[in-house]
Design an enzyme around this catalytic site. Structure first.
Site, PDB file in Angstrom:
ATOM      1  N   LYS A   1      87.795  58.733  54.046  1.00  0.00           N
ATOM      2  CA  LYS A   1      88.436  58.494  55.652  1.00  0.00           C
ATOM      3  C   LYS A   1      88.985  59.655  55.893  1.00  0.00           C
ATOM      4  O   LYS A   1      89.129  59.959  57.120  1.00  0.00           O
ATOM      5  CB  LYS A   1      89.377  57.301  55.461  1.00  0.00           C
TER       6      LYS A   1
ATOM      7  N   ASP B   1      91.574  51.194  62.059  1.00  0.00           N
ATOM      8  CA  ASP B   1      92.409  50.484  61.276  1.00  0.00           C
ATOM      9  C   ASP B   1      93.630  50.018  61.945  1.00  0.00           C
ATOM     10  O   ASP B   1      94.586  49.043  61.798  1.00  0.00           O
ATOM     11  CB  ASP B   1      92.591  50.997  59.822  1.00  0.00           C
TER      12      ASP B   1
ATOM     13  N   ALA C   1     101.709  54.159  49.374  1.00  0.00           N
ATOM     14  CA  ALA C   1     101.617  55.334  50.001  1.00  0.00           C
ATOM     15  C   ALA C   1      99.950  55.693  50.063  1.00  0.00           C
ATOM     16  O   ALA C   1      99.639  56.903  50.296  1.00  0.00           O
ATOM     17  CB  ALA C   1     102.450  56.353  49.657  1.00  0.00           C
ATOM     18  N   GLY C   2      99.223  54.898  49.778  1.00  0.00           N
ATOM     19  CA  GLY C   2      97.740  55.309  49.732  1.00  0.00           C
ATOM     20  C   GLY C   2      96.893  55.425  51.157  1.00  0.00           C
ATOM     21  O   GLY C   2      97.923  55.394  52.345  1.00  0.00           O
TER      22      GLY C   2
ATOM     23  N   ARG D   1     105.444  54.176  43.943  1.00  0.00           N
ATOM     24  CA  ARG D   1     105.752  54.315  42.571  1.00  0.00           C
ATOM     25  C   ARG D   1     105.898  56.041  42.509  1.00  0.00           C
ATOM     26  O   ARG D   1     106.839  56.523  42.018  1.00  0.00           O
ATOM     27  CB  ARG D   1     104.419  53.867  41.869  1.00  0.00           C
TER      28      ARG D   1
ATOM     29  N   GLY E   1      95.119  40.576  54.184  1.00  0.00           N
ATOM     30  CA  GLY E   1      94.551  41.445  54.939  1.00  0.00           C
ATOM     31  C   GLY E   1      93.219  41.030  55.599  1.00  0.00           C
ATOM     32  O   GLY E   1      92.800  42.031  56.312  1.00  0.00           O
TER      33      GLY E   1
HETATM   34  P1  ATR Z   1      94.667  56.432  47.492  1.00  0.00           P
HETATM   35  O1  ATR Z   1      95.976  56.680  46.783  1.00  0.00           O
HETATM   36  O2  ATR Z   1      93.494  57.131  46.630  1.00  0.00           O
HETATM   37  O3  ATR Z   1      94.679  56.447  48.834  1.00  0.00           O
HETATM   38  P2  ATR Z   1      95.081  53.754  47.465  1.00  0.00           P
HETATM   39  O4  ATR Z   1      94.160  52.521  46.723  1.00  0.00           O
HETATM   40  O5  ATR Z   1      94.992  53.538  48.950  1.00  0.00           O
HETATM   41  O6  ATR Z   1      94.377  54.916  46.880  1.00  0.00           O
HETATM   42  O7  ATR Z   1      96.343  53.494  46.776  1.00  0.00           O
HETATM   43  C1  ATR Z   1      96.815  53.017  45.708  1.00  0.00           C
HETATM   44  C2  ATR Z   1      98.238  52.634  46.065  1.00  0.00           C
HETATM   45  O8  ATR Z   1      98.803  51.811  44.972  1.00  0.00           O
HETATM   46  C3  ATR Z   1      99.382  53.983  45.927  1.00  0.00           C
HETATM   47  O9  ATR Z   1     100.315  53.779  46.626  1.00  0.00           O
HETATM   48  C4  ATR Z   1      99.613  53.670  44.491  1.00  0.00           C
HETATM   49  O10 ATR Z   1     100.828  54.320  43.867  1.00  0.00           O
HETATM   50  P3  ATR Z   1     100.957  55.916  43.216  1.00  0.00           P
HETATM   51  O11 ATR Z   1     100.813  56.749  44.640  1.00  0.00           O
HETATM   52  O12 ATR Z   1     102.052  55.730  42.533  1.00  0.00           O
HETATM   53  O13 ATR Z   1      99.570  55.974  42.381  1.00  0.00           O
HETATM   54  C5  ATR Z   1      99.666  52.266  44.230  1.00  0.00           C
HETATM   55  N1  ATR Z   1      99.715  51.794  42.833  1.00  0.00           N
HETATM   56  C6  ATR Z   1      98.563  51.667  42.037  1.00  0.00           C
HETATM   57  N2  ATR Z   1      98.830  51.129  40.912  1.00  0.00           N
HETATM   58  C7  ATR Z   1     100.156  50.825  41.131  1.00  0.00           C
HETATM   59  C8  ATR Z   1     101.154  50.305  40.027  1.00  0.00           C
HETATM   60  N3  ATR Z   1     100.664  49.799  38.732  1.00  0.00           N
HETATM   61  N4  ATR Z   1     102.398  50.021  40.356  1.00  0.00           N
HETATM   62  C9  ATR Z   1     102.536  50.473  41.577  1.00  0.00           C
HETATM   63  N5  ATR Z   1     101.995  51.082  42.651  1.00  0.00           N
HETATM   64  C10 ATR Z   1     100.936  51.222  42.167  1.00  0.00           C
END
Ligand code: ATR
Length: 260
Positions: A65, A101, A126-127, A150, A229
């Site tokens: 994206k 979105d 924060a993804g 996290r 969602g």
């Molecule tokens: P991207 O970060 O590549 O955009 P995403 O799927 O949109 O991918 O985002 C994944 C989100 O899930 C992130 O906020 C991630 O947290 P981190 O930035 O710390 O990686 C969160 N996430 C994934 N696994 C997690 C877990 N076990 N506990 C808490 N947050 C988690």
């Protein structure tokens, strides 16, 4: 015949073709919508197909994206604010990038009669999709956005883009009206390790497959209203479809059945 595509990696799980092909047929439009798995180095070549009008529209999903931006000529305000493109088309000689979105999130909430005006929202994660959700919430007039991730540094990065939000440490729980799980936890059946024991609030999970993540299941047991969602997904597709085809496709029981 017009051709539309959703590009991403992975892409096999995407339900966009089912949805778009259903609407294309319903509206008697001679077109087809397919999913394609691409590598990053194939993005430019694929967008060139749009430039030379071999194809007519592209949806973009994870993880591209943001990565497609450098191959696009003009952007909507939503893209400039979120650095995220999910819909591409050609207008005149320009390749245009838009982000449906943002509208998808708003229209999904309105469909479910969830009102965020003057409400306090707590976002987890924060993804990639989070900037779109923040922009949408701010435009709808929410009172306050708390955000916790996290990895703290990723949350701080979002704070640079949206100064209005307040960043909390992972595990810290504010007073809120609506909590939004925008992490990927729940996709594979896992549970967030947070102590969210409240009642009479709204719990929203961006994930719609599974329909009820553990986050939502527990929330329901505790006496909260829950929402996944799915409508956000349907409405972002609805908005892309209307941009490409000049028709706003209907969202009715038949469409919702696609997800049963
Ligand atoms: P991207 O970060 O590549 O955009 P995403 O799927 O949109 O991918 O985002 C994944 C989100 O899930 C992130 O906020 C991630 O947290 P981190 O930035 O710390 O990686 C969160 N996430 C994934 N696994 C997690 C877990 N076990 N506990 C808490 N947050 C988690």
């Amino acid at each position: 015949m017009k051709k539309f595509f959703v590009i991403g990696n992975p892409i096999s799980h995407s339900l966009s073709p089912e949805l778009h092909n259903f609407w294309l047929k319903k509206n008697n439009i001679d077109a087809i919508y397919e999913k394609v798995k691409l590598e990053e180095n194939e993005l430019k070549g694929f967008i060139d197909k749009l430039r030379n009008e071999e194809i007519h529209g592209i949806n973009v999903t994870v993880p591209f994206k943001n990565k497609v931006i450098k191959y696009i000529d003009k952007f909507s305000l939503e893209v400039e604010t979120t650095d995220s493109v999910n819909t591409i088309y050609k207008s005149g000689n320009d390749i245009i990038g838009h982000n449906t979105d943002v509208a998808g999130f708003e229209l999904g909430l309105r469909h479910s009669k969830i009102n965020v005006l003057h409400k306090s929202i707590f976002i987890l994660g924060a993804g990639g999709v989070v900037p779109s959700i923040i922009y949408s919430l701010l435009s709808m007039g929410c009172k306050k956005i708390f955000l916790s991730n996290r990895t703290f540094a990723k949350a701080e990065k979002l704070k640079k883009k949206f100064d209005e939000i307040e960043i909390l440490k992972w595990g810290e729980i504010p007073d809120f009206d609506i909590v939004i799980n925008a992490t990927s936890v729940g996709l594979l059946g896992d549970s967030l390790d947070l102590n969210l024991k409240v009642a009479d609030k709204i719990f929203y999970d961006v994930i719609y497959n599974p329909k009820e993540t553990k986050f939502l299941k527990k929330a329901k047991e505790n006496g909260n209203k829950i929402e996944n969602g799915q409508l956000m997904f349907i409405y972002q597709a609805n908005q892309s479809f209307s941009i490409w085809n000049n028709v706003i496709p209907k969202i009715d029981g038949e469409v919702l059945k696609i997800f049963k």
